[in-house]
Design an enzyme around this catalytic site. Structure first.
Site, PDB file in Angstrom:
ATOM      1  N   ASN A  17      36.221  18.102 -85.891  1.00 15.63           N
ATOM      2  CA  ASN A  17      37.505  18.728 -85.382  1.00 15.63           C
ATOM      3  C   ASN A  17      38.678  18.081 -85.440  1.00 15.63           C
ATOM      4  OD1 ASN A  17      37.292  21.590 -84.074  1.00 15.63           O
ATOM      5  ND2 ASN A  17      35.351  20.622 -83.277  1.00 15.63           N
ATOM      6  N   ARG A  68      33.886   6.821 -62.596  1.00 14.38           N
ATOM      7  CA  ARG A  68      34.682   7.428 -63.163  1.00 14.38           C
ATOM      8  C   ARG A  68      36.320   7.207 -62.976  1.00 14.38           C
ATOM      9  NH1 ARG A  68      31.973  11.372 -66.071  1.00 14.38           N
ATOM     10  NH2 ARG A  68      30.082  11.758 -65.217  1.00 14.38           N
ATOM     11  N   ILE A  95      33.030  13.756 -68.584  1.00 12.79           N
ATOM     12  CA  ILE A  95      33.466  14.600 -67.519  1.00 12.79           C
ATOM     13  C   ILE A  95      34.854  14.147 -66.571  1.00 12.79           C
ATOM     14  CG2 ILE A  95      33.124  15.906 -65.200  1.00 12.79           C
ATOM     15  CD1 ILE A  95      30.169  16.192 -66.119  1.00 12.79           C
ATOM     16  N   ASN A 110      40.986  21.896 -74.819  1.00 13.65           N
ATOM     17  CA  ASN A 110      39.656  21.661 -75.011  1.00 13.65           C
ATOM     18  C   ASN A 110      38.991  22.704 -75.915  1.00 13.65           C
ATOM     19  OD1 ASN A 110      37.102  20.237 -74.764  1.00 13.65           O
ATOM     20  ND2 ASN A 110      36.496  21.701 -73.405  1.00 13.65           N
ATOM     21  N   HIS A 112      35.371  24.321 -77.198  1.00  9.08           N
ATOM     22  CA  HIS A 112      34.060  24.561 -76.495  1.00  9.08           C
ATOM     23  C   HIS A 112      33.094  25.506 -77.541  1.00  9.08           C
ATOM     24  CE1 HIS A 112      30.815  24.194 -73.641  1.00  9.08           C
ATOM     25  NE2 HIS A 112      30.691  25.623 -73.757  1.00  9.08           N
ATOM     26  N   SER A 139      35.663  28.507 -78.167  1.00 11.86           N
ATOM     27  CA  SER A 139      36.709  28.784 -77.368  1.00 11.86           C
ATOM     28  C   SER A 139      37.819  27.717 -77.250  1.00 11.86           C
ATOM     29  CB  SER A 139      36.436  29.106 -75.970  1.00 11.86           C
ATOM     30  OG  SER A 139      35.553  30.214 -76.144  1.00 11.86           O
ATOM     31  N   THR A 144      41.469  22.792 -66.769  1.00 12.34           N
ATOM     32  CA  THR A 144      41.728  22.672 -65.312  1.00 12.34           C
ATOM     33  C   THR A 144      40.512  21.982 -65.079  1.00 12.34           C
ATOM     34  OG1 THR A 144      40.505  24.900 -65.092  1.00 12.34           O
ATOM     35  CG2 THR A 144      42.972  24.766 -65.449  1.00 12.34           C
ATOM     36  N   ASP A 148      34.824  23.283 -68.317  1.00 17.73           N
ATOM     37  CA  ASP A 148      35.075  24.533 -69.242  1.00 17.73           C
ATOM     38  C   ASP A 148      35.371  25.692 -68.550  1.00 17.73           C
ATOM     39  OD1 ASP A 148      33.752  22.590 -71.244  1.00 17.73           O
ATOM     40  OD2 ASP A 148      31.751  23.126 -70.438  1.00 17.73           O
ATOM     41  N   GLN A 176      34.289  27.709 -87.701  1.00 14.08           N
ATOM     42  CA  GLN A 176      35.410  28.467 -86.789  1.00 14.08           C
ATOM     43  C   GLN A 176      36.266  27.587 -86.084  1.00 14.08           C
ATOM     44  OE1 GLN A 176      36.166  31.658 -87.513  1.00 14.08           O
ATOM     45  NE2 GLN A 176      34.474  31.343 -89.095  1.00 14.08           N
ATOM     46  N   GLU A 177      35.606  26.675 -85.328  1.00 10.61           N
ATOM     47  CA  GLU A 177      36.216  25.581 -84.665  1.00 10.61           C
ATOM     48  C   GLU A 177      37.300  24.882 -85.419  1.00 10.61           C
ATOM     49  OE1 GLU A 177      33.796  22.741 -82.437  1.00 10.61           O
ATOM     50  OE2 GLU A 177      32.392  24.152 -82.111  1.00 10.61           O
TER      51      GLU A 177
END
Ligand code: GRF
Length: 216
Positions: A17, A68, A95, A110, A112, A139, A144, A148, A176-177
């Site tokens: 990508n 994290r 994450i 993002n 997905h 997608s 947020t 996802d 498609q991505e």
């Protein structure tokens, strides 16, 4: 938006990508410029793609941080050194903390590999096949705090074929991505796309819940 939209891309792996995004910006007059690629893995092939394109790279190994929060704080520092207008997650397999997401609210995208809200998380192609879906896809969404789950910008929909395997589906979805991510980045860079308190807006019009859908 400034005359040019500076973009930082986060990756963890192959970076196909990322390659599509790079390819879309080469050529004159593109409103976006990828100014840095950041990976949490030193062996991510996407870093090599960035170097070949003359883009600055940074590696930040999440294993070197206690938790994290500490990793995301360091990541913010690395990203913000480039003062990007937009941050693009392109196969970044971490994450993110709510603090990170809030920091980039409205300028974090993002991609997905499913028709969200279906199949959040992993193994999306397998799950679409197991469910007997006749359509599948990918997608692009604003990020947020819900994994996802942010407002959808654009989806590409493909038919599932009777002889599809997770691998064959993944391959067609990937194609498609590489089509919709450059499109969404361009919309943002052209100042046509924005996150609003109620969803995502393109050219001043609220996008439908599914985002703009492209069918094949
Ligand atoms: C893509 O399938 C993307 O949808 C998901 O991670 C994968 C990254 O692939 N978020 P690549 O590294 O861009 O080839």
């Amino acid at each position: 938006m400034a005359a040019r939209c500076d973009v930082v891309v986060l990756i963890s792996g192959s970076g196909s990508n990322l390659q599509a995004l790079i390819d879309s910006t080469t050529g004159c007059d593109h409103p976006a410029r990828i100014c840095a690629v950041v990976s949490n893995r030193a062996d991510a092939f996407g870093l090599e793609r960035a170097r070949r394109a003359g883009i600055e790279t940074r590696v930040l190994d999440h294993k070197a941080y206690a938790d994290r929060e500490a990793f995301d704080a360091a990541l913010i520092e690395v990203i913000d050194a480039f003062s990007p207008h937009l941050v693009v997650l392109a196969g970044f397999m971490r994450i993110l903390t709510p603090g990170f997401v809030r920091h980039y609210q409205g300028r974090l995208l993002n991609i997905h590999p499913s028709l969200l809200p279906k199949y959040k998380g992993l193994h999306t192609h397998q799950r679409a096949l197991e469910a007997g879906d006749t359509e599948h896809g990918c997608s692009v969404h604003f990020v947020t705090e819900e994994l996802d789950g942010g407002p959808l910008v654009v989806q590409a929909v493909i038919p599932v074929q009777s002889d599809d395997t997770p691998e064959s589906l993944a391959q067609r979805v990937h194609v498609q991505e590489h089509r919709i991510y450059p499109l969404a980045m361009r919309w943002f860079a052209e100042d046509r796309l924005r996150l609003t308190p109620t969803g995502a807006e393109l050219d001043g019009q609220e996008l439908p819940a599914s985002g703009q859908q492209l069918r094949n």
